[in-house]
Write a protein that holds these residues in place. Sequence first.
Motif, PDB file in Angstrom:
ATOM      1  N   HIS A  17       0.800  -1.232   0.000  1.00  0.00           N
ATOM      2  CA  HIS A  17       0.000   0.000   0.000  1.00  0.00           C
ATOM      3  C   HIS A  17       0.834   1.286   0.000  1.00  0.00           C
ATOM      4  O   HIS A  17       0.367   2.323   0.433  1.00  0.00           O
ATOM      5  N   GLY A  18       2.069   1.190  -0.472  1.00  0.00           N
ATOM      6  CA  GLY A  18       2.911   2.388  -0.524  1.00  0.00           C
ATOM      7  C   GLY A  18       3.515   2.758   0.811  1.00  0.00           C
ATOM      8  O   GLY A  18       3.867   3.919   1.040  1.00  0.00           O
ATOM      9  N   SER A  19       3.682   1.788   1.707  1.00  0.00           N
ATOM     10  CA  SER A  19       4.281   2.078   3.013  1.00  0.00           C
ATOM     11  C   SER A  19       5.799   2.132   2.886  1.00  0.00           C
ATOM     12  O   SER A  19       6.370   1.689   1.889  1.00  0.00           O
ATOM     13  N   THR A  20       6.451   2.638   3.910  1.00  0.00           N
ATOM     14  CA  THR A  20       7.909   2.742   3.896  1.00  0.00           C
ATOM     15  C   THR A  20       8.582   1.381   4.048  1.00  0.00           C
ATOM     16  O   THR A  20       9.786   1.289   3.905  1.00  0.00           O
ATOM     17  N   SER A  21       7.800   0.328   4.297  1.00  0.00           N
ATOM     18  CA  SER A  21       8.389  -1.002   4.415  1.00  0.00           C
ATOM     19  C   SER A  21       8.556  -1.666   3.046  1.00  0.00           C
ATOM     20  O   SER A  21       8.917  -2.835   2.959  1.00  0.00           O
ATOM     21  N   GLY A  22       8.300  -0.924   1.967  1.00  0.00           N
ATOM     22  CA  GLY A  22       8.467  -1.460   0.625  1.00  0.00           C
ATOM     23  C   GLY A  22       8.852  -0.379  -0.358  1.00  0.00           C
ATOM     24  O   GLY A  22       9.026   0.781   0.012  1.00  0.00           O
TER      25      GLY A  22
ATOM     26  N   ASN B  91      -6.723   6.464   5.409  1.00  0.00           N
ATOM     27  CA  ASN B  91      -6.433   5.303   6.244  1.00  0.00           C
ATOM     28  C   ASN B  91      -5.597   5.702   7.456  1.00  0.00           C
ATOM     29  O   ASN B  91      -4.862   6.685   7.432  1.00  0.00           O
ATOM     30  N   ASP B  92      -5.707   4.937   8.525  1.00  0.00           N
ATOM     31  CA  ASP B  92      -5.024   5.233   9.788  1.00  0.00           C
ATOM     32  C   ASP B  92      -3.513   5.073   9.706  1.00  0.00           C
ATOM     33  O   ASP B  92      -2.797   5.507  10.603  1.00  0.00           O
ATOM     34  N   TYR B  93      -3.010   4.412   8.675  1.00  0.00           N
ATOM     35  CA  TYR B  93      -1.577   4.136   8.573  1.00  0.00           C
ATOM     36  C   TYR B  93      -0.800   5.243   7.868  1.00  0.00           C
ATOM     37  O   TYR B  93       0.417   5.222   7.840  1.00  0.00           O
ATOM     38  N   GLY B  94      -1.504   6.170   7.249  1.00  0.00           N
ATOM     39  CA  GLY B  94      -0.822   7.232   6.509  1.00  0.00           C
ATOM     40  C   GLY B  94      -0.285   6.763   5.166  1.00  0.00           C
ATOM     41  O   GLY B  94       0.600   7.394   4.598  1.00  0.00           O
ATOM     42  N   HIS B  95      -0.806   5.657   4.645  1.00  0.00           N
ATOM     43  CA  HIS B  95      -0.375   5.151   3.345  1.00  0.00           C
ATOM     44  C   HIS B  95      -1.039   5.926   2.223  1.00  0.00           C
ATOM     45  O   HIS B  95      -2.177   6.320   2.370  1.00  0.00           O
ATOM     46  N   PRO B  96      -0.387   6.177   1.142  1.00  0.00           N
ATOM     47  CA  PRO B  96       1.026   5.908   0.914  1.00  0.00           C
ATOM     48  C   PRO B  96       1.882   6.978   1.593  1.00  0.00           C
ATOM     49  O   PRO B  96       1.453   8.125   1.736  1.00  0.00           O
ATOM     50  N   HIS B  97       3.083   6.573   1.986  1.00  0.00           N
ATOM     51  CA  HIS B  97       3.976   7.522   2.640  1.00  0.00           C
ATOM     52  C   HIS B  97       4.581   8.469   1.604  1.00  0.00           C
ATOM     53  O   HIS B  97       4.865   8.069   0.472  1.00  0.00           O
TER      54      HIS B  97
END
Length: 191
Positions: A43-48, A70-76
């Motif tokens: 989902h465009g997170s900093t883990s990828g 979304n609560d995760y702030g994706h995409p970063h």
Amino acid sequence: VVLKIIYGEVSFLLMGDAGLEAESSIMASGYDVDADILKVGHHGSTSGSGHSFIKAVNPKISIIEVGADNDYGHPHAEVLQRLQSASTVYRTDQHGTITITTDGSTYTVTTKKTAPNKTSTQTTVTTTDATATSIPENAIVAPVETSTSDEGIEITGLNLKDEFVNIKNSGSTSIDLTGWQIKDEGDKHTY
């Protein structure tokens, strides 16, 4: 699951929820990751979507599957900037449904955003397969052999970075998980 699809001269790389470790492993194994269309991992997170991986893929189109607000702030922002400098980026939160059609030599990107559905529907699913995973949201499931006991249920894996929990039923009967919840610390997210 990471999947590369080649049809004629057009290639797709679907990264699922793969992160930096998977990207490094794929590149170290010598797989050809060059692709026209990239379905961005996690989902465009900093883990990828690492620098070297995006450079190796060299996509013309990048698609990020992500929920609005979304609560995760994706995409970063850092990942988004990296992808935008390499390709045209489409996001499901902004563009809605993203469809790519190809004849093997050219491709077309079509987007369709629809207004949120104000009515709720209830779906009934009856299954005899305890491993079924494609049950619609808000489904009522009528499992075959169930137990109200939690005997045999254990959490066998927890990874906050990659956002997954493994729950194992080591018992001899299926267990109805209706009403069960998994919450993070502070009850910010409930599943």
